[in-house]
Design a protein around this motif. Structure first.
Motif: not given
Length: 829
Positions: A438-439, A480-485, A445-452, A457-461
């Motif tokens: 997800c762009p 590089d793990a991505r997550f789906v809400k 300010g950090h990048g989204c951990l979801g997919l395009c 998902p409202d999480i930040c490493r």
């Protein structure tokens, strides 16, 4: 200025000479303008030099030469009035007002006032304030007006009124102006009445005795009670509640003025009935109206073998008492039901060991829609009655969950910058799930951990590592793990693990994908639309099969309507009107199936929507119930004159009460039990007929055996039914019978025409099976030979045509020829 061209002359004035004119003007001064050729300008020229002229008395003019001379010197001049005033030299005294003060006396009021001379010479008004006192007591506020309304007849006093309000009996001052009329005094005052002892607050100007007194009356009546009426009302009958004793001995609370003997006593009767028990009815009713319901030990030997109490009124039922009192047995049934193997929760009296109450255990099965079935236990679950949970981004299904959903016709909105679905929302997506990161940026300010294309998902490493999903599939901690809400539940799951989980659920089972954590249905997460919509189509196909074809439902409803119409007509029949349970069951079917409401709806659209909520199994269930009722009525109406029999009414009520408790569906076991009980009802009717018509001692044992079998707690299955029919056929009947009794005998035996014969002395008897005589016997009435051998009747016997109006024996040449003709016809039909 240089002049080179003719046009240059247009740029200069008066030829271009820059010298002054200096020509001597008429006033004696020189012209100060620039040199000009046109001498006529001197006539219009305004000389701004100081004027040199003198006025008539020698004063030098102080104005400009071009201005008209006006002497501004101040001089004293004599006015016509004789006074000398200082004015400008150029002004004549006639044009100026004399400003000398003089003492002026007014002729009307004789007041002396200092006025300016020019005012006194006119028509001045007296400026002295009027000091007259008005009739109201206030002073006049006008100036002296002896020449205008000297008596103050038209004068309006503007002071505040000091008088009391109109009709005031106190000291309440009027707030209006003095010349205005005073209003009635409205200030409340407590005044004592003259015609009673009460006081009331009324407006000051009002007489309290003219107002009705609405306070409680304080007068005493002849009964020594205070009157309950209003004070202004006349004292009537005493309404105080007192306790009085009736002739029956009961104390009744009534109004003091009422006659206690005219009051209907609703207390329990004190009388002792003939049976020795106290009457349970109200005192006002006759003791013999209702039977005694006091519970006593059962004097009969119960069929079920249990010991229980019965109402006293049923202690004199005679030989059928053991049968009719079985309904009072309260022992638990505890029979294992065939359909579900649960224990029957009914009582012995309600089930009687042969027609059990519907299972009350909760089903608990998971339906294809995902909801838990909360209906009572049955072999098949009915359609889901909960609100449908199917929805999309465009709309939500408004129907009941068990009704097939209408597909959404909007375009699927599943898209991202890389691809887009081209199908309709209800169709299976042709877009492959996008696996690009997800762009978008999170709020931190950090990048989204979801997919395009998916919900972020409202999480930040970095900011909240403690909120990261727990390890479930094993890939959650990869960089590089991505997550789906998931939209349908609060869980956030690693994409690769979730994708594999969804694939693992594709086992052919009809069910929506589920969350691996909480088992919630995954129905609205766009990434898994393909699996979701595939499951949706499977579920809808299953719903359609369960719910049924709408056209067939309408046909079934028409059939149900006909059945209900037939039942409604029977409600007015006096035979069924005596059994209240009949009307209860018919109204229950109408209410549960909405048939009564649907028929009342005039709007076709509303009626169609109402019908749609009924599924095919629902209508079939109501048809089963209505069919049972119709079958029951057919059995009873065959022997309409026997409906008064207690045994028949008891069996009828037993069937109707169980049918009334079938709230949702009649199970297969219940249908079998109802069929056996309907067969039992037919045998009970035949038993009643046989018991009334038989007078042979040989029939007593047979009737006793029939009673034990028919009224036992065992199921009336085919084996028992055959046994009972055999016993019925072995019965004999008296010869001298009426036409009605003869008809009843023929119906009870259920034989076709041609089976009845008579001995040489005219005593009738019947031959069962094919109707041909196969054995000889003796007439129980006269001892003559009856019957025959090898289908041949004794020559001394003959056909008893008076019994069933037969023209020939059931087994005869004529009957056999007719049978062959019928067989040949069947080959062509």
């Amino acid at each position: 200025m240089q002049i080179k061209m003719p046009e240059d002359f247009d740029k200069v004035l008066e030829g271009g000479c820059q010298n002054r004119c200096n020509v001597l003007l008429k006033c004696g001064h020189n012209c100060l303008q620039f040199c000009h050729v046109d001498l006529e300008k001197h006539e219009k020229y305004e000389c701004n030099e100081e004027c040199q002229r003198d006025c008539s008395v020698g004063h030098k003019c102080k104005l400009l030469c071009c201005q008209p001379c006006k002497c501004s010197e101040i001089v004293e001049k004599l006015f016509e009035c004789g006074h000398t005033n200082k004015i400008m030299c150029s002004v004549k005294p006639d044009n100026v007002q004399c400003r000398i003060e003089v003492l002026h006396t007014f002729s009307e009021c004789l007041h002396e006032v200092k006025l300016l001379c020019y005012i006194a010479r006119g028509s001045p008004k007296c400026s002295i304030k009027c000091i007259d006192r008005l009739p109201c007591g206030h002073a006049c506020t006008k100036l002296c007006h002896k020449d205008d309304d000297p008596e103050h007849l038209e004068y309006e006093c503007k002071f505040e009124c000091g008088r009391n309000n109109k009709g005031c009996v106190g000291e309440h001052r009027c707030k209006k102006l003095c010349h205005q009329e005073c209003d009635p005094c409205t200030i409340l005052m407590k005044k004592k009445r003259m015609n009673c002892s009460h006081s009331d607050s009324v407006p000051c100007h009002m007489d309290v005795n003219t107002v009705l007194c609405d306070k409680k009356c304080v007068r005493k009546m002849s009964c020594k009670h205070f009157c309950k009426n209003k004070c202004f009302e006349p004292c009537t009958n005493c309404r105080v509640t007192v306790k009085k004793e009736r002739s029956c001995g009961h104390i009744i609370p009534i109004e003091c003025s009422e006659d206690v003997e005219k009051i209907i006593c609703s207390k329990r009767c004190n009388c002792i009935l003939k049976c020795g028990h106290r009457c349970r009815d109200e005192c006002m009713k006759r003791c013999s109206v209702k039977p005694c319901i006091e519970k006593i030990p059962n004097p009969y030997k119960s069929i079920c073998g249990h010991v229980f109490k019965i109402p006293c009124c049923d202690s004199n039922l005679g030989a059928v008492g053991n049968i009719l009192t079985m309904e009072y047995c309260t022992e638990p049934c505890r029979t294992i039901l065939k359909d579900c193997e649960h224990i029957c929760q009914g009582t012995c009296g309600k089930c009687r060991g042969r027609l059990h109450q519907p299972c009350s255990e909760t089903c608990g099965n998971r339906l294809i829609c995902g909801h838990i079935c909360n209906d009572p236990c049955r072999e098949d679950c009915s359609m889901c009655r909960k609100p449908c949970s199917v929805k999309c981004s465009h709309s939500k299904c408004p129907s009941t969950c068990g009704v097939p959903c209408k597909p959404c016709k909007h375009k699927c909105n599943r898209r991202c910058v890389h691809s887009e679905c081209t199908k309709e929302c209800s169709e299976i997506c042709d877009r492959i799930p996008c696996s690009e990161p997800c762009p978008r940026k999170l709020k931190c300010g950090h990048g989204c951990l979801g997919l395009c294309g998916e919900l972020c998902p409202d999480i930040c490493r970095v900011c909240n590592p403690e909120n990261m999903p727990e390890i479930f599939f094993g890939n959650e901690e990869d960089e590089d793990a991505r997550f789906v809400k998931l939209i349908d539940c609060p869980h956030i799951i690693e994409v690769n693990g979730m994708d594999n989980w969804i694939k693992s659920l594709e086992t052919g089972e009809i069910a929506y994908p589920r969350c691996p954590h909480c088992s919630a249905h995954v129905m609205n997460t766009p990434r898994y639309y393909k699996a979701i919509k595939t499951a949706f189509n499977d579920v809808q196909n299953a719903k359609k099969k369960i719910y049924g074809d709408p056209k067939k439902i309408k046909n079934l409803i028409a059939d149900l309507n006909k059945l209900i119409d037939q039942l409604s007509k029977m409600q007015v029949n006096e035979l069924f009107a005596k059994v209240s349970e009949w009307n209860t069951v018919v109204m229950k079917i109408k209410k549960d199936s909405h048939i009564a409401n649907i028929n009342d709806i005039q709007d076709k659209k509303k009626r169609r929507n109402k019908i749609v909520q009924l599924s095919k199994p629902d209508i079939e269930n109501f048809i089963v119930q209505a069919t049972i009722l119709n079958r029951l009525s057919e059995i009873i109406l065959k022997e309409e004159q026997q409906i008064e029999s207690n045994l028949i009414i008891n069996q009828l009520k037993f069937i109707l009460r169980v049918l009334c408790n079938c709230k949702i569906k009649v199970t297969q076991q219940q249908i079998e039990d109802f069929n056996t009980e309907l067969a039992r009802m037919e045998s009970i009717i035949r038993f009643e007929v046989a018991q009334r018509l038989s007078n042979s001692n040989t029939d007593k044992d047979t009737l006793s055996n029939l009673s034990m079998i028919i009224f036992s707690t065992k199921s009336f299955d085919k084996h028992v039914e055959v046994m009972v029919k055999g016993l019925f056929k072995s019965l004999t009947f008296r010869v001298e019978v009426s036409d009605a009794e003869r008809s009843m005998i023929v119906k009870a035996m259920e034989l076709k025409q041609g089976h009845w014969f008579k001995c040489p002395n005219g005593h009738p008897y019947c031959i069962t099976e094919c109707g041909g005589a196969m054995q000889k016997s003796l007439c129980p009435e006269c001892g003559s030979g009856i019957g025959g051998t090898n289908h041949a009747l004794l020559s001394t016997n003959s056909l008893a045509a008076e019994m069933d109006n037969a023209t020939h024996a059931a087994y005869s040449d004529i009957a056999n020829e007719g049978m062959m003709i019928n067989l040949n016809l069947h080959n062509y039909l």
